[in-house]
Design a protein around this motif. Structure first.
Motif, PDB file in Angstrom:
ATOM      1  N   MET A  72       0.941  -1.325   0.039  1.00 24.62           N
ATOM      2  CA  MET A  72       0.040  -0.089   0.036  1.00 24.62           C
ATOM      3  C   MET A  72       0.828   1.325   0.067  1.00 24.62           C
ATOM      4  SD  MET A  72      -3.098   1.034   2.457  1.00 24.62           S
ATOM      5  CE  MET A  72      -4.353  -0.004   1.911  1.00 24.62           C
ATOM      6  N   THR A  73       2.167   1.277   0.760  1.00 23.64           N
ATOM      7  CA  THR A  73       2.928   2.429   0.638  1.00 23.64           C
ATOM      8  C   THR A  73       3.571   2.689  -0.731  1.00 23.64           C
ATOM      9  OG1 THR A  73       3.226   2.007   3.150  1.00 23.64           O
ATOM     10  CG2 THR A  73       4.889   3.464   2.176  1.00 23.64           C
ATOM     11  N   LEU A  74       4.059   1.699  -1.205  1.00 26.80           N
ATOM     12  CA  LEU A  74       4.735   1.693  -2.297  1.00 26.80           C
ATOM     13  C   LEU A  74       4.044   1.836  -3.804  1.00 26.80           C
ATOM     14  CD1 LEU A  74       7.830  -0.849  -1.450  1.00 26.80           C
ATOM     15  CD2 LEU A  74       7.705   1.618  -1.330  1.00 26.80           C
ATOM     16  N   THR A  75       2.845   1.304  -3.492  1.00 28.89           N
ATOM     17  CA  THR A  75       1.964   1.575  -4.767  1.00 28.89           C
ATOM     18  C   THR A  75       0.993   2.900  -4.821  1.00 28.89           C
ATOM     19  OG1 THR A  75       1.815  -0.852  -5.034  1.00 28.89           O
ATOM     20  CG2 THR A  75       0.135   0.246  -6.355  1.00 28.89           C
ATOM     21  N   TRP A  76       1.379   3.856  -5.563  1.00 27.83           N
ATOM     22  CA  TRP A  76       0.847   5.088  -5.114  1.00 27.83           C
ATOM     23  C   TRP A  76      -0.021   5.530  -6.506  1.00 27.83           C
ATOM     24  CZ3 TRP A  76       0.450   7.867  -1.033  1.00 27.83           C
ATOM     25  CH2 TRP A  76      -0.170   9.320  -1.206  1.00 27.83           C
ATOM     26  N   ASN A  86      -3.132   5.484   1.545  1.00 27.19           N
ATOM     27  CA  ASN A  86      -1.783   5.097   1.351  1.00 27.19           C
ATOM     28  C   ASN A  86      -1.030   5.483   2.716  1.00 27.19           C
ATOM     29  OD1 ASN A  86      -2.630   4.875  -1.246  1.00 27.19           O
ATOM     30  ND2 ASN A  86      -0.730   3.859  -1.904  1.00 27.19           N
ATOM     31  N   ILE A  87      -1.149   6.875   2.879  1.00 24.85           N
ATOM     32  CA  ILE A  87      -0.684   7.323   4.088  1.00 24.85           C
ATOM     33  C   ILE A  87      -1.316   6.910   5.404  1.00 24.85           C
ATOM     34  CG2 ILE A  87       0.093   9.337   5.359  1.00 24.85           C
ATOM     35  CD1 ILE A  87      -0.014  10.867   2.704  1.00 24.85           C
ATOM     36  N   ILE A  88      -2.757   6.843   5.611  1.00 20.50           N
ATOM     37  CA  ILE A  88      -3.300   6.580   6.718  1.00 20.50           C
ATOM     38  C   ILE A  88      -3.254   5.069   7.261  1.00 20.50           C
ATOM     39  CG2 ILE A  88      -5.612   6.628   8.012  1.00 20.50           C
ATOM     40  CD1 ILE A  88      -6.335   8.983   6.123  1.00 20.50           C
ATOM     41  N   PHE A  89      -3.406   4.209   6.068  1.00 21.37           N
ATOM     42  CA  PHE A  89      -3.350   2.556   6.609  1.00 21.37           C
ATOM     43  C   PHE A  89      -2.098   1.930   6.270  1.00 21.37           C
ATOM     44  CE2 PHE A  89      -8.137   3.573   5.714  1.00 21.37           C
ATOM     45  CZ  PHE A  89      -8.304   3.554   7.077  1.00 21.37           C
ATOM     46  N   GLY A  90      -1.472   2.628   5.065  1.00 22.23           N
ATOM     47  CA  GLY A  90      -0.352   1.869   4.574  1.00 22.23           C
ATOM     48  C   GLY A  90       0.837   2.040   5.616  1.00 22.23           C
TER      49      GLY A  90
END
Length: 243
Positions: A72-76, A86-90
């Protein structure tokens, strides 16, 4: 758990553009927080604790959070319509997942520590260098909590079972979710203070009580809410797939 896209025939979502993992993420994060409190209490009370068992538990939970959080963090953006997910959960899931994996290695390497030694004080001393990143993640969780309140995030649409009953009052779920993020953040920021005087047989300090509550209560909340979302999110998908 999100605002969505309206269509003339009703609410329709293109779920190929809306992947989300905050079901399994929430359950794993809640279980991880609860397990931290459980282990800390057992060591401080001097109860028998099989460190290899906790190492496996942290390894399992850390793997789930690291894999889903990293993707989730790296797939933007992972979710096309809501890149802030991506920010809140990943990102918090990734950070917590890596911390759990590191803790798993630490506990496994020290699984042979005899119970006659003060394992609580030994482990507290070893994890002390992680205080900086733990405090940093705590501050990040606090920022997420403020964002949730200010921008009214987390509100479920009417089509989502149970949570959707509060759709006309978006502040309800925003307050609930932001509260869990914020209280967990307070526990993380105060975590270094809880390590002071942490040893087997010692009475719990006020800081240790506060941190235990700030980690344990949101942990239970994330755990139960994530489990509930396995029903509510399935219902939301069914109600918004369209024809």
């Amino acid at each position: 758990m999100h605002p969505t896209i309206a269509a003339a025939e009703g609410l329709v979502i293109d779920w190929t553009q809306m992947p989300t993992y905050n079901t399994i993420m929430s359950v794993a994060a809640g279980a991880g927080l609860l397990t931290v409190v459980w282990l800390a209490r057992a060591l401080q009370l001097g109860k028998p604790a099989r460190l290899e068992g906790y190492a496996v538990a942290f390894g399992v939970l850390g793997t789930i959070l690291t894999l889903t959080g990293a993707h989730m963090t790296l797939t933007w953006p992972l979710a096309k319509y809501f890149p802030f997910d991506n920010i809140i959960f990943g990102e918090p899931s990734l950070g917590f997942g890596v911390l759990l994996l590191g803790s798993a290695v630490l506990l496994w390497r020290r699984r042979e520590l005899p119970e006659t030694e003060d394992r609580a004080r030994e482990l507290a001393a070893v994890i002390a260098p992680l205080n900086i990143i733990i405090v940093g993640l705590g501050l990040a969780l606090g920022a997420i909590a403020f964002a949730g309140l200010i921008f009214q995030l987390f509100a479920a649409p009417p089509e989502e079972p149970i949570s959707g009953a509060f759709a006309q009052w978006p502040w309800v779920e925003a307050t609930f979710m932001s509260g869990m993020f914020g209280v967990t953040g307070i526990g993380a920021v105060l975590f270094p203070l809880a390590l002071r005087g942490y040893r087997a047989g010692a009475p719990r300090t006020a800081w240790q009580w506060i941190v235990g509550i700030c980690i344990g209560l949101p942990g239970l909340g994330f755990f139960l809410f994530g489990a509930l979302n396995f029903f509510t999110h399935v219902g939301l998908i069914i109600n918004t797939m369209g024809s």
